[in-house]
Write an enzyme that holds these catalytic residues in place. Structure first.
Site, PDB file in Angstrom:
ATOM      1  N   HIS A  57      50.177  35.756  36.148  1.00 33.12           N
ATOM      2  CA  HIS A  57      51.446  36.294  36.662  1.00 33.12           C
ATOM      3  C   HIS A  57      52.516  35.243  36.366  1.00 33.12           C
ATOM      4  O   HIS A  57      52.746  34.326  37.159  1.00 33.12           O
ATOM      5  CB  HIS A  57      51.348  36.548  38.171  1.00 33.12           C
ATOM      6  CG  HIS A  57      50.329  37.582  38.542  1.00 33.12           C
ATOM      7  ND1 HIS A  57      50.663  38.864  38.910  1.00 33.12           N
ATOM      8  CD2 HIS A  57      48.971  37.529  38.568  1.00 33.12           C
ATOM      9  CE1 HIS A  57      49.555  39.557  39.173  1.00 33.12           C
ATOM     10  NE2 HIS A  57      48.513  38.765  38.975  1.00 33.12           N
ATOM     11  N   GLN A  63      53.284  45.634  42.237  1.00 33.62           N
ATOM     12  CA  GLN A  63      52.692  44.784  43.287  1.00 33.62           C
ATOM     13  C   GLN A  63      52.643  45.459  44.662  1.00 33.62           C
ATOM     14  O   GLN A  63      51.700  45.290  45.413  1.00 33.62           O
ATOM     15  CB  GLN A  63      53.479  43.466  43.393  1.00 33.62           C
ATOM     16  CG  GLN A  63      53.015  42.533  44.500  1.00 33.62           C
ATOM     17  CD  GLN A  63      51.660  41.914  44.232  1.00 33.62           C
ATOM     18  OE1 GLN A  63      51.526  40.976  43.476  1.00 33.62           O
ATOM     19  NE2 GLN A  63      50.612  42.453  44.871  1.00 33.62           N
ATOM     20  N   GLU A 104      40.649  44.373  44.524  1.00 33.72           N
ATOM     21  CA  GLU A 104      40.753  42.944  44.831  1.00 33.72           C
ATOM     22  C   GLU A 104      40.793  42.782  46.345  1.00 33.72           C
ATOM     23  O   GLU A 104      41.837  42.530  46.958  1.00 33.72           O
ATOM     24  CB  GLU A 104      42.015  42.329  44.197  1.00 33.72           C
ATOM     25  CG  GLU A 104      42.012  40.801  44.316  1.00 33.72           C
ATOM     26  CD  GLU A 104      43.312  40.150  43.857  1.00 33.72           C
ATOM     27  OE1 GLU A 104      44.330  40.855  43.711  1.00 33.72           O
ATOM     28  OE2 GLU A 104      43.301  38.921  43.658  1.00 33.72           O
ATOM     29  N   TRP A 123      50.065  32.666  45.862  1.00 35.21           N
ATOM     30  CA  TRP A 123      48.650  32.960  46.085  1.00 35.21           C
ATOM     31  C   TRP A 123      47.773  31.743  45.888  1.00 35.21           C
ATOM     32  O   TRP A 123      46.640  31.711  46.346  1.00 35.21           O
ATOM     33  CB  TRP A 123      48.205  34.082  45.144  1.00 35.21           C
ATOM     34  CG  TRP A 123      48.870  35.385  45.469  1.00 35.21           C
ATOM     35  CD1 TRP A 123      48.428  36.315  46.375  1.00 35.21           C
ATOM     36  CD2 TRP A 123      50.100  35.890  44.939  1.00 35.21           C
ATOM     37  NE1 TRP A 123      49.307  37.356  46.432  1.00 35.21           N
ATOM     38  CE2 TRP A 123      50.340  37.139  45.561  1.00 35.21           C
ATOM     39  CE3 TRP A 123      51.020  35.427  43.995  1.00 35.21           C
ATOM     40  CZ2 TRP A 123      51.465  37.917  45.271  1.00 35.21           C
ATOM     41  CZ3 TRP A 123      52.134  36.205  43.710  1.00 35.21           C
ATOM     42  CH2 TRP A 123      52.344  37.424  44.343  1.00 35.21           C
TER      43      TRP A 123
HETATM   44  N1  17E Z   1      49.100  39.826  43.109  1.00 31.91           N
HETATM   45  C1  17E Z   1      47.927  40.406  43.433  1.00 31.91           C
HETATM   46  O1  17E Z   1      47.913  41.564  43.870  1.00 31.91           O
HETATM   47  N2  17E Z   1      46.784  39.721  43.287  1.00 31.91           N
HETATM   48  C2  17E Z   1      46.788  38.477  42.820  1.00 31.91           C
HETATM   49  N3  17E Z   1      45.643  37.816  42.682  1.00 31.91           N
HETATM   50  C3  17E Z   1      48.032  37.863  42.487  1.00 31.91           C
HETATM   51  C4  17E Z   1      49.164  38.570  42.633  1.00 31.91           C
HETATM   52  C5  17E Z   1      48.034  36.456  41.977  1.00 31.91           C
HETATM   53 FE   FE2 Z   2      46.337  39.184  39.292  1.00 33.03          FE
END
Ligand code: 17E
Ligand code: FE2
Length: 425
Positions: free
Chosen positions: A65, A158, A219, A321
């Site tokens: 990113h 995002q 994630e 992050w």
């Molecule tokens: N945004 C997200 O959703 N997940 C991440 N690992 C980062 C940004 C870095």
């Molecule tokens: Fe990412």
């Protein structure tokens, strides 16, 4: 009479060649590799003797990113260490973004990576921002740096596609502006149904505009987060697996085996690419666990064992992050070795492939990557002997040649003993 070419790299140890094998020269002209072999009978307008260093194709950053790079601590530090606190901090920092701010940080981050051997980068650009500042800035950067580093830009929502009105249209607008790939974040949509819809919509856009797909997928540690199956299904139905990447997929590490084994078969049929980001997900995930505490990584070893294309990314360089990170992909490979227990000899070598050729596959660089005659002349040299030693030592990338022209050179650190090491006691 010997031929003259623009550049000859002398006496390199070709990646994958035996330790006792002959050193090779690499001739480059017009931006392409024109010959590889021992003691080439060509003269270079410029010649570089690399004295037995390892010669490798460049590293490929398959997930970063750049829009948030180098903002750690702005406006505050991520104290919980979670993904969600990171999103909240970034949401505040986004208010003060300007094109120049994003461009300066992105180029600084690209230079950090390039001097460490990275010449291909896929960056996400947050399009959940009213003015498209991250996207416009990164598209301008892609153009500004294209003579020395290749950048792909993913339109990344995002804050979710269906969480606020207008976001879906903004995704399409992002592709019209020139994003290379469609992103997504189904596990952060308000409902499971929205998540499914967001993936299908992303694929629709990718087909309509002929773009790649790279979705932040599952994630989260929630074993009920099951969007990878949706990504695989869409890739199978539309027969576009090699153009599709599932990034992070950390929930895959939490699924029960009955489900995971079934899913393994589906992703194999789909032929999709995976990107793991071990530095970030080892630190972001498992925060809700006591003990035993999950590692929070996807099933890298098992995916690799079934022949899936897996590459590794940095994800972050000093952002909300992850406050550490220098963009060093040998560090990323090393952490993958530990976090994914890839300690066998062929597994260690596989981790090097995950930051080189597998990354090239993820980015769909087909025909434009690798150390072979006729390929673009992108070559790096390292002060080490082979790929396992490179990961072990986090070897210095000494020479970076981009498009047939030297880009940056680094001299490895030198140590001098002032007493005889044998007599130090
Ligand atoms: N945004 C997200 O959703 N997940 C991440 N690992 C980062 C940004 C870095
Ligand atoms: Fe990412």
């Amino acid at each position: 009479m010997t031929a003259t070419v623009a550049l000859v790299l002398r006496r390199g140890r070709l990646l994958g060649s035996p330790a006792t094998g002959e050193l090779v020269d690499i001739a480059m002209d017009g931006g392409y590799i024109t010959a590889i072999g021992p003691r080439l009978a060509v003269t270079g307008a410029q010649e570089i003797d690399v004295q037995g260093q390892l010669v490798s194709p460049p590293f490929v950053e398959s997930h970063i990113h750049l829009d948030s790079a180098l903002t750690a601590g702005q406006p505050r530090w991520n104290e919980s260490g979670t993904l969600f606190e990171g999103i909240a901090i970034w949401s505040d920092r986004k208010q003060s973004l300007t094109l120049a701010d994003v461009q300066e940080r992105a180029i600084a981050a690209l230079k950090m990576q390039a001097r460490q051997g990275v010449l291909f980068v896929r960056s996400h650009a947050d399009v959940s921002e009213p003015n498209f500042t991250p996207l416009k800035a990164l598209l301008a950067v892609r153009e500004a740096v294209k003579d020395w580093i290749t950048v792909q830009v993913v339109a990344f929502p995002q804050d979710g596609i269906y969480s606020s009105p207008g976001n879906a249209e903004r995704m399409e607008e992002a592709l019209k502006l020139g994003a290379d790939a469609v992103g997504g974040i189904p596990h952060y949509e308000l409902t499971r149904e929205d998540g499914v819809k967001s993936v299908q919509y992303g694929f629709d856009l990718a087909e309509k505009y002929d773009r790649l797909v790279d979705i932040h997928c599952d994630e989260i540690d929630d074993d009920q987060s099951r969007f990878l199956e949706v990504v695989a299904a869409e890739a199978i139905r539309r027969n576009m697996g090699h153009r599709v990447t599932a990034s992070h997929t950390t929930a895959f590490g939490s699924y029960n085996n009955a489900y995971a084994f079934k899913l393994m078969g589906f992703v194999k049929r789909a032929g999709i690419n995976f990107v793991a980001n071990p530095l970030i997900n080892l630190t972001l995930q498992g925060r809700g666990d006591t003990y035993p505490k999950r590692r929070g990584l996807t099933r890298v070893k098992e995916l690799w064992q079934q022949g899936q294309n897996v590459s590794l990314g940095s994800d972050c360089i000093q952002d909300p992050w992850y406050s550490l990170g220098t963009g060093n992909l040998l560090e990323v490979a090393s952490v993958a070795v530990h976090g994914c227990q890839m300690t066998g000899r062929d597994q260690l070598e596989a981790c090097y492939a995950m930051i080189t050729e597998n990354g090239a596959r993820t980015l769909n660089l087909a025909g434009n990557y690798g150390l072979a005659v006729g390929q673009p002349a992108n070559v790096i040299t390292l002060d080490t002997t082979d790929e396992i030693a490179a990961i072990r030592d986090r070897a210095t990338v000494c020479t970076v040649i981009s498009r047939g022209v030297p880009l940056v050179t680094t001299v490895p650190a030198q140590t001098t003993w002032h007493r005889d090491p044998g007599n130090l006691s």
